[in-house]
Structures are given as C-alpha cells and as structure tokens.
Motif scaffolding. Structure first.
Motif, PDB file in Angstrom:
ATOM      1  N   ALA A  43       9.128  -6.134  -7.085  1.00 15.89           N
ATOM      2  CA  ALA A  43       8.126  -5.775  -8.082  1.00 15.89           C
ATOM      3  C   ALA A  43       8.158  -6.795  -9.197  1.00 15.89           C
ATOM      4  O   ALA A  43       9.151  -7.477  -9.396  1.00 15.89           O
ATOM      5  CB  ALA A  43       8.435  -4.387  -8.638  1.00 15.89           C
ATOM      6  N   THR A  44       7.060  -6.917  -9.918  1.00 15.22           N
ATOM      7  CA  THR A  44       7.022  -7.906 -10.993  1.00 15.22           C
ATOM      8  C   THR A  44       6.726  -7.221 -12.314  1.00 15.22           C
ATOM      9  O   THR A  44       6.372  -6.053 -12.361  1.00 15.22           O
ATOM     10  CB  THR A  44       5.921  -8.936 -10.725  1.00 15.22           C
ATOM     11  OG1 THR A  44       4.704  -8.226 -10.487  1.00 15.22           O
ATOM     12  CG2 THR A  44       6.251  -9.760  -9.503  1.00 15.22           C
ATOM     13  N   LEU A  92      -3.008   1.987   2.873  1.00 15.21           N
ATOM     14  CA  LEU A  92      -2.631   1.991   1.452  1.00 15.21           C
ATOM     15  C   LEU A  92      -2.951   3.336   0.820  1.00 15.21           C
ATOM     16  O   LEU A  92      -2.167   3.879   0.035  1.00 15.21           O
ATOM     17  CB  LEU A  92      -3.350   0.861   0.702  1.00 15.21           C
ATOM     18  CG  LEU A  92      -2.852  -0.557   1.016  1.00 15.21           C
ATOM     19  CD1 LEU A  92      -3.759  -1.601   0.371  1.00 15.21           C
ATOM     20  CD2 LEU A  92      -1.411  -0.747   0.528  1.00 15.21           C
ATOM     21  N   LEU A  93      -4.127   3.892   1.146  1.00 16.00           N
ATOM     22  CA  LEU A  93      -4.488   5.202   0.593  1.00 16.00           C
ATOM     23  C   LEU A  93      -3.490   6.262   1.050  1.00 16.00           C
ATOM     24  O   LEU A  93      -3.105   7.141   0.270  1.00 16.00           O
ATOM     25  CB  LEU A  93      -5.906   5.597   1.039  1.00 16.00           C
ATOM     26  CG  LEU A  93      -7.054   4.802   0.405  1.00 16.00           C
ATOM     27  CD1 LEU A  93      -8.397   5.238   0.998  1.00 16.00           C
ATOM     28  CD2 LEU A  93      -7.087   4.967  -1.110  1.00 16.00           C
ATOM     29  N   LEU A 123      -3.636   7.803  -6.723  1.00 11.95           N
ATOM     30  CA  LEU A 123      -4.875   7.130  -7.139  1.00 11.95           C
ATOM     31  C   LEU A 123      -5.893   8.136  -7.641  1.00 11.95           C
ATOM     32  O   LEU A 123      -5.963   9.238  -7.150  1.00 11.95           O
ATOM     33  CB  LEU A 123      -5.469   6.338  -5.964  1.00 11.95           C
ATOM     34  CG  LEU A 123      -4.736   5.071  -5.573  1.00 11.95           C
ATOM     35  CD1 LEU A 123      -5.237   4.546  -4.239  1.00 11.95           C
ATOM     36  CD2 LEU A 123      -4.907   3.991  -6.630  1.00 11.95           C
ATOM     37  N   LEU A 176       1.974   0.161  -5.692  1.00 10.42           N
ATOM     38  CA  LEU A 176       0.997  -0.578  -4.885  1.00 10.42           C
ATOM     39  C   LEU A 176       1.628  -1.841  -4.297  1.00 10.42           C
ATOM     40  O   LEU A 176       1.426  -2.150  -3.106  1.00 10.42           O
ATOM     41  CB  LEU A 176      -0.230  -0.937  -5.739  1.00 10.42           C
ATOM     42  CG  LEU A 176      -1.294  -1.779  -5.035  1.00 10.42           C
ATOM     43  CD1 LEU A 176      -1.822  -1.083  -3.783  1.00 10.42           C
ATOM     44  CD2 LEU A 176      -2.449  -2.100  -5.983  1.00 10.42           C
ATOM     45  N   ALA A 177       2.411  -2.562  -5.117  1.00  9.33           N
ATOM     46  CA  ALA A 177       3.070  -3.781  -4.603  1.00  9.33           C
ATOM     47  C   ALA A 177       3.973  -3.439  -3.427  1.00  9.33           C
ATOM     48  O   ALA A 177       4.003  -4.151  -2.417  1.00  9.33           O
ATOM     49  CB  ALA A 177       3.864  -4.458  -5.720  1.00  9.33           C
ATOM     50  N   LEU A 196      -2.591  -6.122 -10.612  1.00  9.40           N
ATOM     51  CA  LEU A 196      -1.200  -6.473 -10.305  1.00  9.40           C
ATOM     52  C   LEU A 196      -0.785  -7.677 -11.147  1.00  9.40           C
ATOM     53  O   LEU A 196      -1.548  -8.642 -11.269  1.00  9.40           O
ATOM     54  CB  LEU A 196      -1.048  -6.826  -8.819  1.00  9.40           C
ATOM     55  CG  LEU A 196      -0.983  -5.654  -7.838  1.00  9.40           C
ATOM     56  CD1 LEU A 196      -0.985  -6.174  -6.406  1.00  9.40           C
ATOM     57  CD2 LEU A 196       0.246  -4.800  -8.086  1.00  9.40           C
ATOM     58  N   LYS A 232      14.278  -2.308 -13.897  1.00 12.44           N
ATOM     59  CA  LYS A 232      14.714  -2.634 -12.534  1.00 12.44           C
ATOM     60  C   LYS A 232      16.205  -2.518 -12.293  1.00 12.44           C
ATOM     61  O   LYS A 232      16.650  -2.745 -11.166  1.00 12.44           O
ATOM     62  CB  LYS A 232      14.287  -4.073 -12.201  1.00 12.44           C
ATOM     63  CG  LYS A 232      12.799  -4.227 -12.020  1.00 12.44           C
ATOM     64  CD  LYS A 232      12.522  -5.571 -11.399  1.00 12.44           C
ATOM     65  CE  LYS A 232      11.059  -5.920 -11.449  1.00 12.44           C
ATOM     66  NZ  LYS A 232      10.818  -7.291 -11.040  1.00 12.44           N
ATOM     67  N   ALA A 283       2.636  -0.093 -14.967  1.00  7.82           N
ATOM     68  CA  ALA A 283       3.786  -0.537 -14.175  1.00  7.82           C
ATOM     69  C   ALA A 283       4.036   0.376 -12.989  1.00  7.82           C
ATOM     70  O   ALA A 283       4.323  -0.093 -11.893  1.00  7.82           O
ATOM     71  CB  ALA A 283       5.019  -0.616 -15.063  1.00  7.82           C
ATOM     72  N   ALA A 299       8.453  -6.699  -1.073  1.00  4.16           N
ATOM     73  CA  ALA A 299       8.235  -7.674  -2.141  1.00  4.16           C
ATOM     74  C   ALA A 299       8.867  -7.162  -3.414  1.00  4.16           C
ATOM     75  O   ALA A 299       8.778  -5.978  -3.712  1.00  4.16           O
ATOM     76  CB  ALA A 299       6.740  -7.874  -2.363  1.00  4.16           C
ATOM     77  N   LEU A 356       2.050   2.512 -11.167  1.00  2.00           N
ATOM     78  CA  LEU A 356       1.096   2.365 -10.068  1.00  2.00           C
ATOM     79  C   LEU A 356       1.191   0.950  -9.482  1.00  2.00           C
ATOM     80  O   LEU A 356       1.154   0.782  -8.258  1.00  2.00           O
ATOM     81  CB  LEU A 356      -0.333   2.647 -10.554  1.00  2.00           C
ATOM     82  CG  LEU A 356      -1.418   2.487  -9.487  1.00  2.00           C
ATOM     83  CD1 LEU A 356      -1.149   3.402  -8.290  1.00  2.00           C
ATOM     84  CD2 LEU A 356      -2.801   2.767 -10.080  1.00  2.00           C
ATOM     85  N   GLY A 357       1.322  -0.051 -10.359  1.00  2.00           N
ATOM     86  CA  GLY A 357       1.427  -1.423  -9.878  1.00  2.00           C
ATOM     87  C   GLY A 357       2.637  -1.605  -8.974  1.00  2.00           C
ATOM     88  O   GLY A 357       2.548  -2.234  -7.921  1.00  2.00           O
ATOM     89  N   ARG A 388       3.024 -12.515  -2.427  1.00  2.00           N
ATOM     90  CA  ARG A 388       2.820 -11.149  -1.903  1.00  2.00           C
ATOM     91  C   ARG A 388       3.029 -11.105  -0.391  1.00  2.00           C
ATOM     92  O   ARG A 388       3.358 -10.062   0.155  1.00  2.00           O
ATOM     93  CB  ARG A 388       1.414 -10.651  -2.241  1.00  2.00           C
ATOM     94  CG  ARG A 388       1.144 -10.520  -3.717  1.00  2.00           C
ATOM     95  CD  ARG A 388       1.727  -9.261  -4.291  1.00  2.00           C
ATOM     96  NE  ARG A 388       1.636  -9.249  -5.752  1.00  2.00           N
ATOM     97  CZ  ARG A 388       2.506  -8.662  -6.550  1.00  2.00           C
ATOM     98  NH1 ARG A 388       3.536  -8.001  -6.052  1.00  2.00           N
ATOM     99  NH2 ARG A 388       2.363  -8.695  -7.852  1.00  2.00           N
TER     100      ARG A 388
END
Lengths: 176, 295
Positions: free
Chosen positions: A104-105, A168-169, A176, A118-119, B52, B149, A112, A102, A114-115, A35
């Motif tokens: 995304a994963t 972040l917010l 959120l 956020l990432a 995450l 992706k 997915a 970064a 939101l993740g 990260r």
C-alpha cells in the motif's frame, strides 16, 4: 546501446526528445508497472527498460497516434519478459492469476482505507484483467489502444475489464 | 433490455456515466434500482482507482534516469561538492553495481539458493516503507506513515516463512522505521540507514560464504536501494539545506563507517569467482598498491 548514446540523441518521435518523453510519461509508466509488479524495485527497473526500448524502437511509433499507449505496450512487453525470465529461472513464481500483494502507498487519511483495500484487491486480480483495468481506469486509455497494447481485440479487452470490475466489486463488497 | 444485459454493458463500458449511455440502458436504469446501484458502485470504483496515491519513488527514479541520460558514462561528481557526498555516492553506487553484476553471474551458474519469493517481497516492502517514511514531507506525515503500516510490517517481519537471518534483517528495518518516524534529521537518518546497510552486508557475506547466489542477489538489490534511496537521498537533502558545522563530527563518523563497509564489500567480492581483483579495484576506486588479502 549505452546510456551516453541514448542521451546524445535529441529527437525521438516527431522532434520530441527522449528526455521530454520521460518527463511527460515516466510517472504513468512507473505507476502501471508498480501496480503490476508490486515492487518499487521492479517498477524502477522496468520503467527504465521501457524508455530504453522506446528509444531503440522509435521508428515503430506512428506520429499522430497515442504515444502513451505505445509506451504502455512496450511496458507490458517488458513486464511479460520479466515474468517469463523468472518463470524460466524458477526464482519467483508469478503466474497469471496469482499476483504478488502490492504494498500500500501513502494516502490522505480520509481515502486511505478504501485506497488500501482497492490497491490490495487490484493486486489479487489475474494479470491480464489487472493490466486492462489499470490502463483504462488509471491511464484512461481507450479499449482500442489497450487491445493494441496487450495484443488482443477490443472485444476481448472489454471482456477482461468486465472480469476485473466484477471481481473488484466482489472483493470490495460493502465498501463502495 | 433486461438486467443481465444492462449489467454486462455497464461492466465493460468505457465509463459507467449516465451521459454516455444508450437510451435503452438509461431507460432501464430509470426503472431498476438494482442496476442503478451497480452503476453507482462502478462510478465509485472508478473514482477510487483514480484517487489511488502515486507510488513511492517515481520522481526520484525519474530524476536519476534523466541525470544518467544527460551525463556521459564516465561522469564523476563535480568538484566542490562535500566530501561526505563524494565519498559515499561513489563508493556506494560502484560497489552495488559490481556486486549485482557478479551476483547475477553466480546466480546463473548456481541453481541452488535459499531466499524465497516471500522473503524477498517482505524485505522489499520493509525497505520501501523505510524510504517512504524518510521521504515524507513533515514530522506528522512521518508519524502517520509509520503508524499506518507498522502492524502490517510487524506481521511481515514475523512470518514463519522467513528464515532467522531474514527475520534479523526485518527487525533492523522495523527498528529503523521507528527511528525515522521520530527523527527527521538527515544525518541521523543516514546513520540509521547505514545500520541497515551494515546488517545487509553482514548477511551478504554469509550468503557468499555458503555460495548462495540467489540470496546474495536479493540482498544486493536491497543494499543498493538502501544506499541510493536511503543514505544518498538524505545526504542530498543535507547538502540542499547548506553545511552545518555541528554535523561535521557525525559526517566524519559516517564516512569512516562507509570506509569499513567498503572494505567488507571488497573482501566479499574476492570470494565471488566472477570478479577479478583488477575489476574490484577499479569499481571501488581503490588505489593500485593497496592490498586487503591479509584481513
């Protein structure tokens, strides 16, 4: 120190072998470094570097204290060293406050979106607030341990957390 | 307490959960919808951070590190392993290591170079994406990872900042991603990654000819990961599933292609002044009487 020399040592800290420590903490160290660096390649190299340095500096670990926090401190230093080398070489500019995105994963479909957001938002944080946020929110280190890991006071670590959460917010406004 | 103080407390608290709050903070929250909203958004932020997904490659990297810890430095593949695995694993890893070492040596000597940070990041992300798809557990996961992706990857591949050569490599990785999404056969996947490896070696040769050490270093990193995490991981999967006679011909072809790549790498390394002929032979496990200078 060669790898064979490293592997020949059974005891590292309090009778725990390097292999056991790798088993217990590898994923957490790798996650943090991934990260922070935004690259699986850098994360792998830095994680290896972290555990090899841990072995070299095993005498600096105090039994009874938080081993993960100790490893995170070594990992942070390895990361800062990499950035310093790259800045010196002018190969990859990675200034504090200007992170690489970064990748995304993979994630379950329902989380997915939101993740991923956020990432991406975490990747845009300045380096120190990002490090503090990740150590606290992902690894659940205490602010005292975080302060020790990044070489600052607990109060300053909390201030970095405030900055990280606030940004972040703002970046995730309405999500959120 | 007023709103700014409560919000400041929340933003730097250990965990913004009601049970851990001082009485004056929880008392304020009970009567203030704005601050309650902030507390709730922070709680969701923490939950989202904890949810995450694990980054790709962590387990494989750990396994490889533990294996290296356990093995003596000069460890060789054990007898009885398949010919394909023995040939590919040894030649790929050794060549990559030598290339990395020599490229870094050159890089230190030569400050020039054309590969930008953006190009390096884009190619790294495309390689990661390929490996993620190949590592997925089921055809549905592969398809999902590809679809989720592909738009972002196409954008990366088409960025104006990439050179024509990097766009060519990005195109090869996009094409391989598509192939990986619809075919989970390990041999076919290893062939696809071999196509990418061949494209990388071709561009590494161009970079070496230009004396562009920085680009050579970046491409070598991609090459190393494609071989180790792309090709070798597929062959390990094949080995774990047991030998299949119908795949012998494909494996033979794969071995021949890697022999060709090894020849190309040997020629490439000879253009790098930091590596002596003796070192190259030793690293690539080439027999002493064999010569390539006439090629």
């Amino acid at each position: 120190m060669s790898r064979s020399e490293t592997g020949s040592q059974d005891a590292l800290c309090g009778g725990i072998s390097l292999a056991e420590i790798v088993e217990q903490h590898w994923n957490a160290v790798y996650r943090l470094l991934y990260r922070m660096s935004g690259s699986a390649h850098d994360a792998e190299d830095l994680t290896q570097e972290t555990f090899l340095r841990a072995f070299e500096r095993r005498d600096s670990f105090r039994p009874g204290t938080n081993m993960r926090a100790w490893l995170m401190r070594i990992a942070s230093n390895a990361l800062f060293d990499l950035h310093r080398r790259r800045r010196t070489a002018r190969a990859v500019p990675l200034e504090d406050g200007q992170a690489r995105a970064a990748p995304a994963t993979a994630a379950p479909a329902e989380t997915a979106e939101l993740g991923g957001l956020l990432a991406a938002a975490i990747a845009r944080l300045p380096e120190t607030p990002r490090l503090v946020f990740l150590m606290r929110s992902l690894e659940e280190l205490s602010f005292r341990d975080i302060a020790g890991a990044i070489g600052t006071t607990e109060e300053t670590a909390r201030w970095h957390m405030l900055q990280a959460r606030r940004q972040l917010l703002a970046m995730l406004d309405g999500k959120l | 307490m007023d709103c700014p103080k409560v919000q400041g407390w929340l933003l730097q608290s250990d965990l913004p959960e009601a049970g851990a709050m001082p009485a004056d903070v929880s008392g304020h929250l009970a009567g203030c919808a704005d601050c309650r909203g902030l507390a709730e958004r922070l709680r969701r932020l923490e939950a989202a951070a904890r949810a995450l997904p694990a980054p790709p490659g962590a387990e494989a990297a750990k396994k490889a590190f533990l294996e290296r810890l356990a093995a003596p430095a000069a460890a060789r593949p054990a007898a009885g392993r398949t010919l394909a695995r023995r040939v590919l694993r040894w030649s790929a890893a050794a060549a990559a290591v030598v290339l990395l070492a020599t490229a870094i040596g050159l890089w230190l000597l030569s400050p020039g170079g054309t590969q930008t940070a953006e190009a390096s990041t884009a190619l790294d992300q495309l390689v990661d994406w390929n490996i993620e798809i190949a590592d997925a557990g089921s055809p549905a996961d592969r398809s999902w990872l590809y679809s989720a992706k592909v738009g972002e990857m196409k954008r990366l591949a088409g960025e104006g900042r990439l050179s024509a050569e990097d766009r060519d490599l990005a195109g090869a990785l996009l094409e391989n991603g598509e192939r990986l999404s619809r075919d989970s056969d390990p041999v076919a996947n290893a062939e696809g990654f071999t196509d990418v490896a061949a494209a990388l070696v071709q561009h590494m040769g161009k970079a070496a000819k230009r004396g562009d050490a920085r680009r050579l270093k970046g491409l070598t990193g991609c090459y190393s990961r494609v071989l180790q995490r792309g090709i070798n991981a597929r062959l390990e999967k094949l080995e774990a599933a047991g030998a299949a006679p119908d795949r012998d011909r494909k494996l033979d072809r794969l071995i021949r292609r890697h022999a060709e790549l090894r020849e190309q790498l040997t020629a490439l390394l000879k253009e790098v002044p930091d590596a002596s002929d003796k070192e190259i032979r030793r690293a690539l496990a080439l027999p002493a009487p064999r010569h390539h200078k006439g090629k």
